[in-house]
Motif scaffolding. Structure first.
Motif, short mmCIF file in Angstrom:
data_model
loop_
_atom_site.label_atom_id
_atom_site.label_comp_id
_atom_site.label_asym_id
_atom_site.label_seq_id
_atom_site.Cartn_x
_atom_site.Cartn_y
_atom_site.Cartn_z
N LEU A 180 0.81 -1.22 0.00
CA LEU A 180 0.00 0.00 0.00
C LEU A 180 0.85 1.26 0.00
O LEU A 180 0.33 2.36 -0.18
CB LEU A 180 -0.93 0.01 1.22
CG LEU A 180 -2.02 -1.06 1.22
CD1 LEU A 180 -2.79 -1.05 2.54
CD2 LEU A 180 -2.99 -0.84 0.05
N SER A 181 2.16 1.13 0.19
CA SER A 181 3.05 2.29 0.17
C SER A 181 3.68 2.53 -1.20
O SER A 181 4.54 3.38 -1.34
CB SER A 181 4.16 2.12 1.21
OG SER A 181 4.98 1.00 0.88
N LEU A 182 3.24 1.79 -2.22
CA LEU A 182 3.80 1.96 -3.55
C LEU A 182 3.31 3.26 -4.19
O LEU A 182 2.13 3.57 -4.15
CB LEU A 182 3.42 0.77 -4.44
CG LEU A 182 4.00 -0.59 -4.00
CD1 LEU A 182 3.39 -1.71 -4.82
CD2 LEU A 182 5.50 -0.58 -4.13
N SER A 240 1.31 9.09 -7.84
CA SER A 240 0.11 8.74 -7.09
C SER A 240 0.35 7.48 -6.27
O SER A 240 1.01 6.55 -6.74
CB SER A 240 -1.06 8.50 -8.05
OG SER A 240 -1.34 9.64 -8.82
N PRO A 241 -0.19 7.43 -5.04
CA PRO A 241 -0.12 6.18 -4.25
C PRO A 241 -1.13 5.19 -4.80
O PRO A 241 -2.23 5.03 -4.27
CB PRO A 241 -0.47 6.65 -2.83
CG PRO A 241 -1.35 7.84 -3.04
CD PRO A 241 -0.86 8.51 -4.30
N VAL A 242 -0.76 4.52 -5.88
CA VAL A 242 -1.70 3.75 -6.70
C VAL A 242 -2.47 2.71 -5.90
O VAL A 242 -3.70 2.64 -5.95
CB VAL A 242 -0.94 3.06 -7.86
CG1 VAL A 242 -1.88 2.17 -8.66
CG2 VAL A 242 -0.30 4.10 -8.75
N MET A 243 -1.75 1.88 -5.13
CA MET A 243 -2.42 0.79 -4.44
C MET A 243 -3.36 1.31 -3.35
O MET A 243 -4.43 0.74 -3.11
CB MET A 243 -1.38 -0.17 -3.84
CG MET A 243 -0.44 -0.78 -4.89
SD MET A 243 -1.31 -1.47 -6.34
CE MET A 243 -2.35 -2.70 -5.57
N SER A 244 -2.97 2.39 -2.69
CA SER A 244 -3.84 2.97 -1.66
C SER A 244 -5.09 3.58 -2.29
O SER A 244 -6.19 3.48 -1.73
CB SER A 244 -3.08 4.04 -0.87
OG SER A 244 -2.08 3.46 -0.07
N LEU A 245 -4.93 4.20 -3.45
CA LEU A 245 -6.09 4.75 -4.16
C LEU A 245 -7.03 3.63 -4.59
O LEU A 245 -8.26 3.75 -4.47
CB LEU A 245 -5.63 5.55 -5.37
CG LEU A 245 -5.13 6.97 -5.10
CD1 LEU A 245 -4.38 7.52 -6.31
CD2 LEU A 245 -6.30 7.89 -4.73
N THR A 301 7.16 2.22 -7.98
CA THR A 301 8.41 2.12 -7.23
C THR A 301 8.08 2.16 -5.75
O THR A 301 7.35 3.05 -5.33
CB THR A 301 9.36 3.28 -7.57
OG1 THR A 301 9.69 3.19 -8.96
CG2 THR A 301 10.62 3.22 -6.73
N PRO A 302 8.58 1.23 -4.94
CA PRO A 302 8.22 1.22 -3.52
C PRO A 302 8.86 2.35 -2.78
O PRO A 302 10.02 2.69 -3.00
CB PRO A 302 8.78 -0.12 -3.03
CG PRO A 302 9.90 -0.43 -3.96
CD PRO A 302 9.51 0.14 -5.29
N THR A 303 8.10 2.94 -1.86
CA THR A 303 8.67 3.98 -1.01
C THR A 303 9.08 3.44 0.34
O THR A 303 9.72 4.11 1.11
CB THR A 303 7.64 5.10 -0.78
OG1 THR A 303 6.53 4.53 -0.10
CG2 THR A 303 7.19 5.70 -2.07
N SER A 304 8.66 2.22 0.63
CA SER A 304 8.94 1.68 1.96
C SER A 304 10.39 1.28 2.13
O SER A 304 10.82 0.90 3.20
CB SER A 304 8.06 0.47 2.22
OG SER A 304 8.22 -0.49 1.22
N THR A 305 11.20 1.34 1.04
CA THR A 305 12.62 1.07 1.15
C THR A 305 13.40 2.31 1.56
O THR A 305 14.60 2.31 1.64
CB THR A 305 13.18 0.56 -0.20
OG1 THR A 305 12.90 1.54 -1.21
CG2 THR A 305 12.52 -0.74 -0.59
#
Length: 557
Positions: A410-412, A419-424, A546-550
């Protein structure tokens, strides 16, 4: 697994609830992971846009412009670990009032009056409910003002509950926020559908419910696609549509004023005739009214940036509460002037029906003009509010993911569209599912019911933190009677619905407490929390984003 929370040197995103243990870019609030690949997530513009609509509240919070670094580490609420630097106090009384009023007035005033009258039974009683709801939200805003001045950080009630009661309470709030925000979006989508269909389909149509669900679902899909494709485009649409909402309100007040000047005030003579005295129905009427006031929590975010807060903050809250209450009372008096109480009870698209009643004596062309003016104005402005709200609420699961309270994927964030695609997609899906009941009244009742349970805990926190953290500076401090009164009425709003609908109320209590086993079985165990999610995260990151959680975590010592 413990997360440290940081408020960046520039508070740009009041929508990221909770705030994250990451380093944010000062200009736009982008997550710093791979600067060559990731463009800034344009949340500053999103935060500004949400100030234009009370629906974005549902969650509406205001971005702080000049905050310093704040760190709260270790156990939540530990006063030895809570350190806050002073914010620049740059907001005047006028600016604070304008910001708050703009954050409250929204499309709720076009849908809630019908529900309030249905439950109170009379014109006089409904007006009392609107006045009481205004007073109640003002008390709540005063409590949040003290908390916001103590802890000037993004995240609102999530942070206050974490500091006062710990991570479990904060997760329960996050859990319920996903539900409440989805309900709020569904209400706006159904309001949009109601006003669109009022121009083309009779309310007595045998398949009106199915048609309304379909239109609302299409609206949610449309705004989700717009937000995924371009954050900036979504903000432009929302800002453009807001003016239509104000125009509709002003036109409605003008029509009522014309009737009053002409002496046509027979409808106002009904007074308290037919008043329903059921205590459960009155609690539901109040919950319907406070939906229109939703957005009152926004002012706490900027509490520490108000010039001379001890004097100006209570003034701003009082002026805001009084002004919005006055506007809403006048609008409801306008409805009652133009329409009979029975008309108001039976019509969901109250603004359209009011136009039909007013222009009936001017001929069919005038009626058509009135219907289309109000129908289009409310529908289009509500669509804009829905768009801004989806944009805003998608930041909740995004932030929860980065704090390891929700699945990593969900942080992608989309490289191409920021856009935070998965959260949207998640919030769009949940909102679509909430449309299924197709009952605006039910969704509003329980969105507010769940919200006021947690806001009540925040009111308790005002008193509790005075004992637990007495040495924390309080630039603004409310009299002790304010949180006590707010707590009493929050309890009433939590207990009242049990009288009229014990089954549904019990179900939502169970849903709330289901956050406890989820927290201890999933969130609080890092190996369980991430089990099976890393692979999915990698697949989605490879093909979509692209993941932001890294992101490299930065903790302020």
């Amino acid at each position: 697994m413990k997360a440290n929370s940081i408020v960046p040197e520039k508070q740009i995103d009041g929508t990221l609830e909770p705030m994250l243990a990451i380093e944010l870019d000062r200009s736009y609030g982008s997550v710093i992971s791979n600067p060559s690949n990731i463009e800034p997530l344009e949340v500053e513009e999103a935060a500004k846009a949400t100030n234009l609509s009370s629906d974005a509240e549902n969650l509406s919070v205001v971005a702080s412009e000049t905050s310093e670094v704040i760190s709260i580490e270790g156990s939540p609420g530990d006063k030895s670990d809570a350190r806050a630097s002073e914010l620049k106090q740059s907001m005047s009384l006028v600016h604070t009032v304008a910001l708050a009023i703009g954050g409250i007035i929204g499309s709720g005033i076009f849908v809630s009056p019908n529900m309030v009258v249905q439950r109170t039974g009379s014109m006089g009683a409904s007006i009392l409910v609107w006045i009481f709801a205004g007073m109640l939200t003002t008390l709540g805003a005063l409590c949040f003002g003290e908390l916001g001045a103590m802890f000037p950080m993004s995240g609102g009630e999530y942070q206050y509950l974490r500091i006062a009661y710990g991570r479990l309470a904060a997760f329960a709030n996050l859990w319920i926020l996903l539900i409440v925000n989805s309900m709020g979006c569904a209400v706006m989508a159904l309001t949009f559908a109601t006003y669109v269909l009022a121009l083309a389909v009779e309310e007595t149509h045998p398949h009106i419910s199915v048609i309304k669900k379909g239109v609302a679902f299409v609206a949610i899909v449309a705004v989700t696609v717009i937000c995924i494709s371009s954050t900036r485009s979504g903000l432009l649409v929302q800002s453009t549509f807001t003016v239509l909402k104000i125009s509709a309100l002003l036109f409605l007040l003008t029509l009522a004023f014309i009737l009053i000047v002409q002496g046509k005030v027979d409808n106002l003579g009904s007074g308290f005739s037919g008043t329903n005295m059921n205590i459960g129905d009155w609690s539901e009427a109040i919950l319907s009214a406070v939906w229109a006031y939703n957005g009152w929590t926004c002012i706490n975010i900027v509490a520490s940036e108000v010039k001379n807060p001890k004097k100006n903050l209570p003034r701003a809250l009082f002026i805001t509460g009084t002004t919005v209450t006055l506007i809403y009372v006048l609008v409801n008096l306008a409805y009652h002037t133009i329409m009979s109480t029975e008309d108001l009870k039976q019509s969901q698209s109250v603004a359209v029906v009011a136009a039909e009643r007013f222009f009936a004596s001017f001929g069919p062309q005038a009626v058509t003009f009135g219907r289309y003016f109000f129908g289009v104005s409310v529908a289009v402005s509500t669509f804009g509010s829905l768009l801004a709200t989806i944009l805003y609420v998608s930041r909740v699961p995004y932030a929860g993911s980065l704090e390891n309270m929700l699945p990593k994927f969900l942080s992608l964030v989309s490289v191409r569209n920021n856009s935070p695609v998965m959260s949207l997609i998640l919030m769009g899906t949940l909102s679509g599912l909430c449309v299924v009941p197709s009952d605006i009244s039910y969704l509003i009742q329980y969105a507010m019911y769940l919200s006021w349970m947690f806001w009540g805990l925040c009111f308790v926190a005002v008193i509790y933190l005075r004992w637990k953290m007495p040495d924390v500076p309080r630039p603004f401090k409310v009299p002790i009677c304010v949180p006590i009164i707010a707590i009493v009425f929050a309890i009433y709003l939590a207990v009242g619905p049990f009288v009229s609908n014990p089954v549904s109320s019990s179900i939502w209590i169970v849903v709330t407490f289901s956050s406890i086993p989820i927290f201890y079985g999933y969130v609080d165990k890092e190996e369980t929390c991430h089990k099976g999610m890393d692979k999915l995260h990698e697949i989605l990151a490879r093909y979509l984003t692209t993941p932001t959680s890294t992101t490299t975590t930065t903790v302020v010592e």
